[in-house]
Structure formats: structure tokens, C-alpha cells
Scaffold this motif. Structure first.
Motif, PDB file in Angstrom:
ATOM      1  N   SER A 189       0.902  -0.916  -0.306  1.00 22.04           N
ATOM      2  CA  SER A 189      -0.016   0.018  -0.034  1.00 22.04           C
ATOM      3  C   SER A 189       1.097   0.938   0.280  1.00 22.04           C
ATOM      4  N   MET A 190       2.316   1.273   0.033  1.00 24.29           N
ATOM      5  CA  MET A 190       3.056   2.372  -0.078  1.00 24.29           C
ATOM      6  C   MET A 190       3.439   3.107  -1.356  1.00 24.29           C
ATOM      7  N   ILE A 191       4.076   1.700  -2.071  1.00 25.49           N
ATOM      8  CA  ILE A 191       4.416   2.133  -3.130  1.00 25.49           C
ATOM      9  C   ILE A 191       4.056   1.118  -4.559  1.00 25.49           C
ATOM     10  N   GLU A 192       4.256   1.356  -5.519  1.00 22.26           N
ATOM     11  CA  GLU A 192       3.527   0.502  -6.471  1.00 22.26           C
ATOM     12  C   GLU A 192       4.548  -1.064  -6.919  1.00 22.26           C
ATOM     13  N   ASN A 193       4.120  -1.998  -7.431  1.00 24.78           N
ATOM     14  CA  ASN A 193       4.400  -2.849  -8.040  1.00 24.78           C
ATOM     15  C   ASN A 193       5.138  -3.422  -7.723  1.00 24.78           C
ATOM     16  N   VAL A 194       5.074  -3.637  -6.063  1.00 24.69           N
ATOM     17  CA  VAL A 194       5.992  -4.117  -4.446  1.00 24.69           C
ATOM     18  C   VAL A 194       6.008  -6.046  -4.986  1.00 24.69           C
ATOM     19  N   VAL A 195       7.108  -6.290  -4.778  1.00 24.76           N
ATOM     20  CA  VAL A 195       7.236  -7.961  -4.842  1.00 24.76           C
ATOM     21  C   VAL A 195       7.873  -8.577  -3.581  1.00 24.76           C
ATOM     22  N   GLY A 196       8.325  -7.837  -3.004  1.00 18.01           N
ATOM     23  CA  GLY A 196       9.167  -7.745  -1.556  1.00 18.01           C
ATOM     24  C   GLY A 196       9.348  -6.674  -0.387  1.00 18.01           C
ATOM     25  N   ILE A 197      10.227  -7.320   0.259  1.00 14.76           N
ATOM     26  CA  ILE A 197      10.573  -6.030   1.117  1.00 14.76           C
ATOM     27  C   ILE A 197      12.086  -6.516   1.131  1.00 14.76           C
ATOM     28  N   HIS A 198      12.471  -4.906   1.030  1.00 14.06           N
ATOM     29  CA  HIS A 198      14.616  -4.347   1.339  1.00 14.06           C
ATOM     30  C   HIS A 198      15.410  -4.290   2.515  1.00 14.06           C
ATOM     31  N   ALA A 199      15.280  -5.327   3.026  1.00 12.31           N
ATOM     32  CA  ALA A 199      15.550  -5.208   5.263  1.00 12.31           C
ATOM     33  C   ALA A 199      16.927  -4.263   4.919  1.00 12.31           C
ATOM     34  N   LEU A 200      17.320  -4.209   6.276  1.00 11.12           N
ATOM     35  CA  LEU A 200      18.387  -3.796   6.610  1.00 11.12           C
ATOM     36  C   LEU A 200      18.893  -4.027   7.942  1.00 11.12           C
ATOM     37  N   PRO A 201      20.580  -3.917   7.941  1.00  9.62           N
ATOM     38  CA  PRO A 201      20.488  -4.353   9.628  1.00  9.62           C
ATOM     39  C   PRO A 201      19.593  -3.029  10.553  1.00  9.62           C
ATOM     40  N   LEU A 202      19.479  -3.338  11.610  1.00 10.64           N
ATOM     41  CA  LEU A 202      18.992  -2.371  12.391  1.00 10.64           C
ATOM     42  C   LEU A 202      19.854  -2.496  13.774  1.00 10.64           C
ATOM     43  N   GLY A 203      20.724  -1.468  14.136  1.00  9.08           N
ATOM     44  CA  GLY A 203      21.513  -1.388  15.429  1.00  9.08           C
ATOM     45  C   GLY A 203      20.727  -0.346  16.021  1.00  9.08           C
ATOM     46  N   ILE A 204      20.916  -0.181  17.723  1.00  8.54           N
ATOM     47  CA  ILE A 204      20.477   0.704  18.447  1.00  8.54           C
ATOM     48  C   ILE A 204      22.496   1.222  18.850  1.00  8.54           C
ATOM     49  N   ALA A 205      21.973   2.932  18.816  1.00  4.42           N
ATOM     50  CA  ALA A 205      23.547   3.044  19.843  1.00  4.42           C
ATOM     51  C   ALA A 205      22.766   3.639  20.911  1.00  4.42           C
ATOM     52  N   PRO A 247      17.817   4.559  17.782  1.00  5.06           N
ATOM     53  CA  PRO A 247      17.364   3.457  16.222  1.00  5.06           C
ATOM     54  C   PRO A 247      18.399   4.115  15.537  1.00  5.06           C
ATOM     55  N   MET A 248      19.248   3.174  14.690  1.00  2.04           N
ATOM     56  CA  MET A 248      19.831   3.398  13.864  1.00  2.04           C
ATOM     57  C   MET A 248      19.978   2.621  12.149  1.00  2.04           C
ATOM     58  N   ALA A 249      18.950   2.270  10.931  1.00  7.60           N
ATOM     59  CA  ALA A 249      19.674   1.278  10.181  1.00  7.60           C
ATOM     60  C   ALA A 249      20.202   1.905   8.646  1.00  7.60           C
ATOM     61  N   ILE A 250      21.162   1.252   9.694  1.00  4.55           N
ATOM     62  CA  ILE A 250      22.678   1.457   7.939  1.00  4.55           C
ATOM     63  C   ILE A 250      23.395  -0.285   8.037  1.00  4.55           C
ATOM     64  N   GLU A 251      23.734  -0.941   6.844  1.00  7.40           N
ATOM     65  CA  GLU A 251      24.208  -1.597   5.928  1.00  7.40           C
ATOM     66  C   GLU A 251      25.726  -1.432   6.421  1.00  7.40           C
ATOM     67  N   GLU A 252      26.240  -0.320   6.760  1.00  8.65           N
ATOM     68  CA  GLU A 252      27.659  -0.505   6.823  1.00  8.65           C
ATOM     69  C   GLU A 252      28.223  -0.519   7.932  1.00  8.65           C
ATOM     70  N   PRO A 253      29.431  -1.935   7.999  1.00 10.11           N
ATOM     71  CA  PRO A 253      29.649  -1.401   9.690  1.00 10.11           C
ATOM     72  C   PRO A 253      30.630  -0.666  10.108  1.00 10.11           C
ATOM     73  N   SER A 254      30.479  -0.430  12.035  1.00  3.63           N
ATOM     74  CA  SER A 254      31.221   0.589  12.525  1.00  3.63           C
ATOM     75  C   SER A 254      30.365   1.740  12.920  1.00  3.63           C
ATOM     76  N   VAL A 255      29.549   2.254  12.065  1.00  6.46           N
ATOM     77  CA  VAL A 255      28.563   3.126  12.521  1.00  6.46           C
ATOM     78  C   VAL A 255      27.606   3.290  13.521  1.00  6.46           C
ATOM     79  N   VAL A 256      27.343   2.607  13.895  1.00  5.54           N
ATOM     80  CA  VAL A 256      26.401   1.903  15.505  1.00  5.54           C
ATOM     81  C   VAL A 256      27.602   2.211  15.733  1.00  5.54           C
ATOM     82  N   ALA A 257      28.639   1.583  16.364  1.00 11.76           N
ATOM     83  CA  ALA A 257      29.840   1.449  17.216  1.00 11.76           C
ATOM     84  C   ALA A 257      30.116   2.892  17.646  1.00 11.76           C
ATOM     85  N   GLY A 258      30.525   3.131  16.234  1.00 12.06           N
ATOM     86  CA  GLY A 258      31.085   4.320  17.116  1.00 12.06           C
ATOM     87  C   GLY A 258      30.797   5.378  17.267  1.00 12.06           C
ATOM     88  N   ALA A 259      29.029   5.865  16.918  1.00 11.22           N
ATOM     89  CA  ALA A 259      28.220   6.560  17.647  1.00 11.22           C
ATOM     90  C   ALA A 259      27.996   6.608  19.153  1.00 11.22           C
TER      91      ALA A 259
END
Ligand code: MEV
Length: 430
Positions: A51-67, A80-92
Motif C-alpha cells: 500500500s506504500m509504493i507501486e509494483n511491490v514484490v517484497g521487502i528490502h531489509a537493513l540491519p537495525l542497531g541501537i546506539a 535506533p539506526m538502520a544502516i548496512e555499514e559496519p562501525s557506524v553504530v559502534a562509532g556513534a
């Protein structure tokens, strides 16, 4: 919005060393709330996504970490931080731990004043049109509020108008009409665009010109957020690095960005690592935030760093970050996505300004994490450690095997996928 209990402290000692499930239960325990949208993988159901966008076939997930460790304006906040790059949540988290020694971040955000633009063409006299519009200010503001009555009900609406003339545009003499519009707790793109379309006929009638584009500006420079922090040299010392040297190193690193756009781009990218991760976790439009940040960084005609670092007269390292943040806590994906709703609940945030204060603080923390690492041991040592874990998993390691394979690669200083596969094979043979 869910009402998660606010944690008495955002310090959860050794959070990063816990296993996934233990981390999840510690979070639920700390907040007294199931946080179903954040914890696990139930964030967004495909039927809701449909119901959010068009032509949906699935979900694109990202890791969700807690700073962890953040104190912002005296309040303990788990971010809460959603990001694929290591070190970001740890750095914050790590920088927030250092900054909390001096009381945490101090942040403020402007009211949610967005700018909407109407392009006016085919004018006989630009200056006459400009005068007519400015004189009709009250009439235009009233028409804008009539075109968006709901925003007025919640305390927002039209606030001011401005006009700019462009006599030499490539499309001939052109006038830009600007509506300053308070969107309260919404990001506001839809509201602003609706109102602009609503008042365009009046702008045409007043000026005798032809209105063309009617759209908000992403250079949301009436909606700035600012965070500051301070760190004593003693806080900055680690391993063989003296605090004074780390402090000077951070200021020298910032100075490179202040004089060189090539460095400023990367410096700001590091800030946006933190900013975007929270913006995405809360279901906000990160492309709008990116466009606003970079256009603001170039506002003086030269691309510059969004932050500033200096040493005050007492020898304390001072940091400051300012950028436009057009964020909503209501409307858009924020209202639909269960993960976004729980992200706001986790931070105890109801107002858009409060969210902006958190996001700008995380951006400043992230910037410090990058500059501190670059100015001392270099960025790769931390990165490569996490990279080793990712490679171990990519090679097929699971559970305790991950630690064993990654640990061995770090020890040998040989962090390669082939080596991870060899080590995993050896483990399976044992
Ligand atoms: C990497 O994602 C971000 C950094 O390049 C930022 C910076 O250089 O300041 C480390």
C-alpha cells in the motif's frame, strides 16, 4: 504512537558483546515494551508495503542497531539506526559515551518552517510583479491557509512570503515566489505542495504572469537543527594517544575539510552516516535530508563541512554541527511503518523538533568518531575487525564459528574471504 517506557539510562554496559537474542531482551527489558517493529524481522509486512509504493514484490531489509550512551539535552536516549555499514553504530555509541562525561549533547531545532516555491513566467515587469505580491502578503497568506485548513487546525500554516527576481534566467525574466509554511510535526512535502497548487491561480491573477513549477524546496534552511558537544583532553586519550594530540588531530582533520571540497564531501558523508541511519529507521525521507544537507553545505558558493571543531580557552575540544532537517513524526511512512513507529517510541519522541535534535546529535557523534579514528589509528583497524566478522559469515560460519574464524583472521592480520573459508573448513574437520 506506542509509548515505550523511557530508559533510566542509555548506557547498557557491554551491549555489543551480548548475543542477538540477549540484546533483544535487554532492549525490551530496558523499555518495558515489545518493540515488535524493531526487534526481529517483523518491521514491515509485504501487504502493508504494497500500500506504500507501486509494483511491490517484497521487502528490502537493513540491519537495525541501537546506539547506546546518548544523553541529549539532559535526556537519556537509545537511538535506533538502520544502516548496512559496519562501525557506524559502534562509532556513534562510543563517542556518545565520551561526550556523556561532560553532560552529553546540547541540541536545538527551529520550528518546522518549510519553503515552497512557485515559478512565475511571462511577466511584463518583474519589479511591478514583485511589489504587487509583497503588497498582497496578507491576502496570499489567508488564501494559503484556506487551501490547507488541516495544518492550521494543528497549529501550523502560512507564515511569510518572499520574492526573488531572475532577470537573466535561461528561460527569460523569471520571478520566484516563496511561501514559508509551518508544517508542525509533519515533514510537510505534501501539505506544502497542496497549498502551492491552491494559491497558484491567485499568484497569476495578481501578477498577470504564468505560474509553472509549484513545489517545495529541499534547501530547508528555515528548519535548521544544531548540536554542540565538548570533550576534555583526558576523555580523548586512548592507547598510546595523548588526549591533547587527539584533540589537535581532530581540529586539523576538520581544517582540511574547511579548505578543500574533496575532503569536505567525505567529512560530510561521515556525518550523514549517522544522520541517515536514524532518518531511515524513523521512516523519514532521507533523500530530502541529503539534498538539504549538501545544498546547505554549498550555500556560500563553496562546498564546506557542516560541522566545526575548535579548542576553547580552557583547552576543551568543542564541536558543533548545523544542518537543515525536514523530518516528520506524523504522516508519510512514519505513520505506517511499524518499525518507524517503534523507533520513535523507543526515543520517546513525539515532536518533529525533538527528533531533529536527536538526529543532529548523532551526526555530530558520527563525525567525531570518524575524525578521531582518522587522526589516530586510521579508519581501517576498526573497520577491518568488523569486516572479518562479515567475511566469516559470508564464508558460511554460524554461531560460535563466526567469532573463531573472524578472531583468527584478525590475529593473523589476513582478512580475506578465501582465508575465512579455509579456517571454516579446518574447524569443521576438527
Ligand atoms: C566512511 O563511511 C566515512 C568516513 O570516510 C568519514 C570521514 O572520512 O570523515 C570515515
Amino acid at each position: 504512537m506506542n509509548s515505550a517506557k523511557q530508559p533510566s539510562s542509555s548506557r547498557i554496559p557491554n551491549f555489543h558483546t551480548l548475543g542477538l537474542e540477549e540484546r533483544q531482551s535487554r532492549l525490551v527489558e530496558a523499555t518495558g515494551h515489545a518493540l515488535d517493529g524493531l526487534v526481529g524481522s517483523k518491521g514491515l509486512d509485504p501487504s502493508l508495503a504494497d500500500s506504500m509504493i507501486e509494483n511491490v514484490v517484497g521487502i528490502h531489509a537493513l540491519p537495525l542497531g541501537i546506539a547506546t550512551n546518548f544523553i541529549i539535552n539532559g535526556r537519556e536516549v537509545l537511538v535506533p539506526m538502520a544502516i548496512e555499514e559496519p562501525s557506524v553504530v559502534a562509532g556513534a555509541s562510543f563517542m556518545a559515551k565520551l561526550v556523556r562525561e561532560s553532560g552529553g549533547f546540547v541540541a536545538e531545532a527551529d520550528p518546522s518552517h518549510m519553503i515552497g516555491q512557485i515559478q512565475v513566467l511571462d511577466l511584463e515587469d518583474l519589479h511591478v510583479a514583485e511589489t504587487v505580491l509583497l503588497e498582497a502578503r496578507a491576502q496570499i497568506l489567508a488564501a494559503a491557509d484556506e487551501a490547507g485548513p488541516m495544518m492550521v487546525v494543528v497549529g501550523g500554516g502560512a507564515r511569510a512570503i518572499e520574492v526573488r527576481t531572475f532577470p537573466d534566467s535561461p528561460a527569460g525574466p523569471m520571478l520566484g515566489f516563496y511561501l514559508i509554511y509551518d508544517t508542525v510535526d509533519a515533514m510537510g512535502a505534501n501539505s506544502v505542495n497542496t497549498v502551492l497548487e491552491g494559491i497558484a491561480p491567485l499568484i497569476e491573477a495578481l501578477t498577470g504572469g504564468r505560474t509553472h513549477l509549484r513545489i517545495l524546496s529541499n534547501l530547508a534552511d528555515r528548519r535548521l537543527a544544531k548540536a554542540t558537544c565538548s570533550l576534555s583532553p583526558a576523555t580523548l586519550a586512548f592507547a598510546e594517544f595523548r588526549g591533547e594530540n587527539v584533540r589537535e588531530g581532530v581540529v586539523e582533520a576538520w581544517a582540511f575539510a574547511a579548505v578543500d571540497p574533496y575532503r569536505a564531501a567525505t567529512h560530510n558523508k561521515g556525518i550523514m552516516n549517522g544522520v541517515d541511519a536514524v532518518v531511515i529507521a524513523t521512516g523519514n525521507d532521507w533523500r530530502a535530508v541529503e539534498a538539504g544537507a549538501h545544498s546547505y553545505a554549498a550555500r556560500k558558493g563553496k562546498y564546506e563541512p557542516l560541522s566545526r571543531w575548535w579548542v576553547d580557552e580552557s583547552g576543551t575540544l568543542q564541536g558543533e554541527l548545523e544542518l537543515p532537517l525536514a523530518l516528520g513524526t506524523v504522516g508519510g511512512a512514519t505513520g505506517v511503518h511499524p518499525g518507524a513507529r517503534d523507533a520513535l517510541a523507543l526515543m520517546g519522541v513525539k515532536k518533529a523538533q525533538e527528533l531533529a535534535e536527536i538526529v543532529v546529535s548523532v551526526g555530530l557523534a558520527q563525525n567525531l568518531a570518524a575524525l578521531r579514528a582518522l587522526a589516530t589509528e586510521g579508519i581501517q583497524s576498526g573497520h577491518m575487525g568488523l569486516h572479518a566478522y562479515q567475511l566469516a559469515m559470508a564464508a558460511g560460519a554460524r554461531g560460535g564459528e563466526i567469532e573463531a574464524v573472524a578472531g583468527a583472521m584478525i590475529e593473523e592480520d589476513n582478512i580475506l574471504l578465501e582465508r575465512a573459508e579455509e579456517l571454516l573448513n579446518k574447524l569443521s574437520d576438527e
